[in-house]
Design a protein around this motif. Structure first.
Motif, PDB file in Angstrom:
ATOM      1  N   ARG A   1      -5.906   3.644  -2.862  1.00 36.06           N
ATOM      2  CA  ARG A   1      -5.255   2.406  -3.330  1.00 36.06           C
ATOM      3  C   ARG A   1      -6.237   1.630  -4.207  1.00 36.06           C
ATOM      4  O   ARG A   1      -7.356   1.344  -3.777  1.00 36.06           O
TER       5      ARG A   1
ATOM      6  N   ASP B   1       4.680  10.155   9.702  1.00 33.41           N
ATOM      7  CA  ASP B   1       3.418  10.242   8.948  1.00 33.41           C
ATOM      8  C   ASP B   1       2.422   9.141   9.335  1.00 33.41           C
ATOM      9  O   ASP B   1       2.087   8.273   8.517  1.00 33.41           O
TER      10      ASP B   1
ATOM     11  N   ARG C   1       2.376   4.664  -6.933  1.00 32.30           N
ATOM     12  CA  ARG C   1       2.925   3.389  -7.436  1.00 32.30           C
ATOM     13  C   ARG C   1       2.317   3.124  -8.806  1.00 32.30           C
ATOM     14  O   ARG C   1       1.090   3.263  -8.986  1.00 32.30           O
TER      15      ARG C   1
ATOM     16  N   ASP D   1      -1.467   2.977  -6.433  1.00 31.81           N
ATOM     17  CA  ASP D   1      -1.894   3.864  -5.339  1.00 31.81           C
ATOM     18  C   ASP D   1      -1.215   5.220  -5.514  1.00 31.81           C
ATOM     19  O   ASP D   1      -0.322   5.370  -6.360  1.00 31.81           O
TER      20      ASP D   1
ATOM     21  N   GLU E   1      -2.576  13.946   4.525  1.00 33.16           N
ATOM     22  CA  GLU E   1      -2.355  13.420   3.179  1.00 33.16           C
ATOM     23  C   GLU E   1      -3.457  12.429   2.834  1.00 33.16           C
ATOM     24  O   GLU E   1      -3.870  11.640   3.689  1.00 33.16           O
TER      25      GLU E   1
ATOM     26  N   SER F   1       2.440  -0.099   2.703  1.00 33.57           N
ATOM     27  CA  SER F   1       2.067  -0.185   4.120  1.00 33.57           C
ATOM     28  C   SER F   1       0.762  -0.945   4.342  1.00 33.57           C
ATOM     29  O   SER F   1       0.548  -1.513   5.415  1.00 33.57           O
TER      30      SER F   1
END
Ligand code: TMP
Length: 239
Positions: free
Chosen positions: A94, A129, A199, A175, A90, A100
């Motif tokens: 950002r 992930d 986001r 992000d 993936e 995270s």
């Protein structure tokens, strides 16, 4: 297009084969999940809102010259897509620190990231992930160096197109995560782009308008998704 057998059930979508081996049908469900499946819920209308949202975004990306798997909307819950051979890595860009990145590096939420960061995550539920780097992805056979380079260039291009699009609706694209696959030797954007995988904050108030409302128990999750859609001019009258 005939919906044949169920190929795969994901956390929020189900995938069906069709009578064309190059095409699949995705069904967007109302299931919401977070923290690698630890928190789950049914959110009325979410599947339809995300399907219409994703169709709008995929069309905008196609107009900008980014090849996507989107073919056509079938109905408010279902979409016809190209069958990609998915790359299990993936891509995350950002523009502002959140999630995270803040936890990992102790950075304050909302810090502007200049230039925007690019990260890779190995798509594996059992491992949660994990973040990976380019050399690991190549050495483990998940993608070639050329594919990773193309994915990176495309993800930055998506960032440019969508940052401008959300800006016009008074929102910050904080992000987002993209998934790519191979279709007849070409790298093509797959999966979905919706408030489940990005986001978005109101530019002025910094109100969260994405899945963090679900993760953080802020309420009005689908209402926020609908607000984003309305601000972009997406017509939700059919649902
Ligand atoms: P993170 O802050 O949890 O690493 O996520 C960064 C962005 O990517 C956020 O918008 C959520 C999205 N994302 C997913 O939707 N699914 C994933 O598996 C990952 C790693 C990120």
């Amino acid at each position: 297009m005939l919906k044949n057998t169920l190929l795969y059930t994901g956390k929020a979508k189900s995938v069906y084969t069709t009578d064309n081996p190059d095409l699949l049908i995705l069904v967007f469900r109302d299931d919401a999940s977070a923290f690698n499946g630890e928190k789950i819920a049914q959110l009325d209308r979410k599947g339809k809102v995300n399907n219409l949202f994703n169709a709008f975004i995929m069309e905008k990306l196609a107009e900008a010259g980014i090849e996507t798997h989107f073919e056509k909307l079938i109905n408010p819950s279902e979409v016809l897509v190209k069958r990609l051979d998915m790359i299990p890595v993936e891509c995350v860009i950002r523009n502002y620190a959140a999630g995270s990145l803040c936890r990992r590096l102790g950075v304050e939420e909302g810090k502007v990231l200049t230039p925007p960061t690019f990260e890779l995550f190995f798509k594996d539920d059992a491992l949660g992930d994990p973040m990976v780097n380019e050399s690991q992805s190549i050495a483990l056979g998940w993608a070639t160096a050329e594919q990773l380079e193309q994915m990176k260039v495309l993800t930055y291009k998506v960032n440019q197109v969508l940052t401008d699009l959300f800006e016009k609706g008074g929102m910050l694209l904080v992000d987002f995560k993209l998934e790519f696959g191979v279709f007849h030797d070409r790298i093509v954007l797959g999966d979905e782009f919706s408030p489940d995988g990005c986001r978005l904050w109101d530019k002025e108030t910094k109100k969260k308008l994405d899945k963090d409302r679900f993760r953080q128990g802020l309420g009005d999750v689908v209402e926020a998704y609908e607000e984003v859609a309305t601000r972009l001019g997406i017509n939700l009258d059919s649902i």
